[in-house]
Scaffold this motif. Structure first.
Motif, short mmCIF file in Angstrom:
data_model
loop_
_atom_site.label_atom_id
_atom_site.label_comp_id
_atom_site.label_asym_id
_atom_site.label_seq_id
_atom_site.Cartn_x
_atom_site.Cartn_y
_atom_site.Cartn_z
N LEU A 29 4.30 -7.55 17.23
CA LEU A 29 5.24 -8.06 16.23
C LEU A 29 4.81 -7.66 14.82
CD1 LEU A 29 5.49 -11.70 17.64
CD2 LEU A 29 7.09 -9.81 18.03
N LEU A 30 5.78 -7.25 14.01
CA LEU A 30 5.56 -7.03 12.58
C LEU A 30 6.15 -8.22 11.85
CD1 LEU A 30 6.52 -3.26 12.20
CD2 LEU A 30 4.23 -4.26 12.35
N HIS A 31 5.44 -8.71 10.83
CA HIS A 31 5.87 -9.90 10.08
C HIS A 31 6.29 -9.51 8.66
CE1 HIS A 31 4.27 -12.58 13.23
NE2 HIS A 31 3.41 -11.59 13.39
N ASN A 32 7.32 -10.18 8.18
CA ASN A 32 7.82 -9.92 6.84
C ASN A 32 6.87 -10.48 5.78
OD1 ASN A 32 9.84 -8.97 5.04
ND2 ASN A 32 10.52 -11.07 4.72
N ASP A 33 6.79 -9.80 4.66
CA ASP A 33 6.08 -10.31 3.48
C ASP A 33 6.84 -9.82 2.25
OD1 ASP A 33 4.78 -7.78 2.32
OD2 ASP A 33 3.97 -7.73 4.35
N ASP A 34 6.44 -10.31 1.10
CA ASP A 34 7.16 -9.98 -0.14
C ASP A 34 6.65 -8.72 -0.83
OD1 ASP A 34 8.78 -12.20 0.15
OD2 ASP A 34 7.44 -13.50 -0.99
N TYR A 35 5.66 -8.03 -0.25
CA TYR A 35 5.03 -6.91 -0.94
C TYR A 35 5.14 -5.57 -0.23
CZ TYR A 35 3.13 -10.85 -3.45
OH TYR A 35 3.01 -12.01 -4.16
N THR A 36 5.12 -5.58 1.09
CA THR A 36 5.18 -4.32 1.83
C THR A 36 6.59 -3.74 1.72
OG1 THR A 36 3.55 -5.20 3.38
CG2 THR A 36 4.76 -3.24 4.07
N THR A 37 6.66 -2.47 1.35
CA THR A 37 7.97 -1.85 1.17
C THR A 37 8.64 -1.55 2.51
OG1 THR A 37 7.12 0.40 1.16
CG2 THR A 37 7.20 -0.75 -0.97
N MET A 38 9.96 -1.52 2.47
CA MET A 38 10.73 -1.20 3.67
C MET A 38 10.40 0.21 4.15
SD MET A 38 14.44 -2.80 2.79
CE MET A 38 14.69 -4.54 2.54
N ALA A 90 -2.12 -0.25 6.81
CA ALA A 90 -1.63 -1.11 5.73
C ALA A 90 -2.72 -1.29 4.66
CB ALA A 90 -1.18 -2.45 6.27
N ARG A 91 -3.93 -1.58 5.09
CA ARG A 91 -5.04 -1.75 4.13
C ARG A 91 -5.27 -0.48 3.33
NH1 ARG A 91 -8.00 -4.95 8.00
NH2 ARG A 91 -8.68 -2.98 8.86
N LYS A 92 -5.27 0.64 4.03
CA LYS A 92 -5.49 1.94 3.38
C LYS A 92 -4.44 2.20 2.30
CE LYS A 92 -5.76 6.84 4.58
NZ LYS A 92 -5.65 7.81 5.68
N ASN A 93 -3.23 1.71 2.53
CA ASN A 93 -2.13 1.90 1.58
C ASN A 93 -1.88 0.69 0.69
OD1 ASN A 93 -0.64 4.63 2.24
ND2 ASN A 93 -1.34 3.77 4.18
N GLN A 94 -2.81 -0.26 0.73
CA GLN A 94 -2.80 -1.46 -0.11
C GLN A 94 -1.56 -2.32 0.09
OE1 GLN A 94 -3.58 0.10 -4.03
NE2 GLN A 94 -5.77 0.25 -3.61
N PHE A 95 -1.19 -2.51 1.36
CA PHE A 95 -0.11 -3.42 1.70
C PHE A 95 -0.66 -4.53 2.58
CE2 PHE A 95 2.59 0.43 1.00
CZ PHE A 95 3.40 -0.10 0.01
N PRO A 96 -0.10 -5.75 2.46
CA PRO A 96 -0.57 -6.87 3.28
C PRO A 96 0.18 -7.03 4.61
CG PRO A 96 0.93 -7.70 1.64
CD PRO A 96 0.80 -6.20 1.40
N LEU A 97 0.76 -5.96 5.12
CA LEU A 97 1.58 -6.04 6.33
C LEU A 97 0.80 -6.70 7.46
CD1 LEU A 97 4.21 -5.35 7.82
CD2 LEU A 97 3.20 -3.11 8.35
N LYS A 98 1.40 -7.74 8.05
CA LYS A 98 0.77 -8.45 9.16
C LYS A 98 1.43 -8.03 10.46
CE LYS A 98 -0.19 -12.98 11.06
NZ LYS A 98 0.18 -14.36 11.10
N CYS A 99 0.57 -7.86 11.46
CA CYS A 99 1.02 -7.46 12.79
C CYS A 99 0.29 -8.34 13.79
CB CYS A 99 0.67 -5.98 12.99
SG CYS A 99 1.29 -5.25 14.50
#
Length: 104
Positions: A29-38, A90-99
């Motif tokens: 599952l990928l989870h929504n956040d307010d920072y990771t771009t579409m 995600a970390r490498k690209n400085q996004f907090p995307l949760k999976c």
């Protein structure tokens, strides 16, 4: 049964296919956040999960509108690897995307 050179009987053990169970499947599952771009989510779905652009966009919109989306269904080990790949990318690209992984 035939006899071996040592005089012992050889036995062949067989099992019915019903004796073997398929391993349980898990949803990644990928989870929504307010920072990771579409665009980044679509790229993750294409590169890590092998989705085409159309399917990746549909899943990304599910994540965006419903709070989460199913990126794929795999055995536990493969699912864990996919989760790890997502977090590293995600970390490498400085996004907090949760999976996460959830039993299907």
């Amino acid at each position: 049964m035939g006899k071996t050179d040592s005089g012992h009987k050889e036995e062949i053990l067989t099992r019915d296919k019903k004796d073997f169970q398929e391993p349980p499947l898990y949803k990644v599952l990928l989870h929504n956040d307010d920072y990771t771009t579409m665009e980044f989510v679509v790229m993750v779905l294409e590169t890590i999960f092998g989705k085409d652009t159309s399917e990746a966009t549909t899943i990304m919109l599910n994540v965006h509108h419903q709070g989460m989306g199913v990126a794929g269904v795999y055995s536990r080990e493969i699912g864990e690897t996919k989760v790890s790949e997502v977090h590293q990318t995600a970390r490498k690209n400085q996004f907090p995307l949760k999976c996460s992984l959830e039993k299907a």
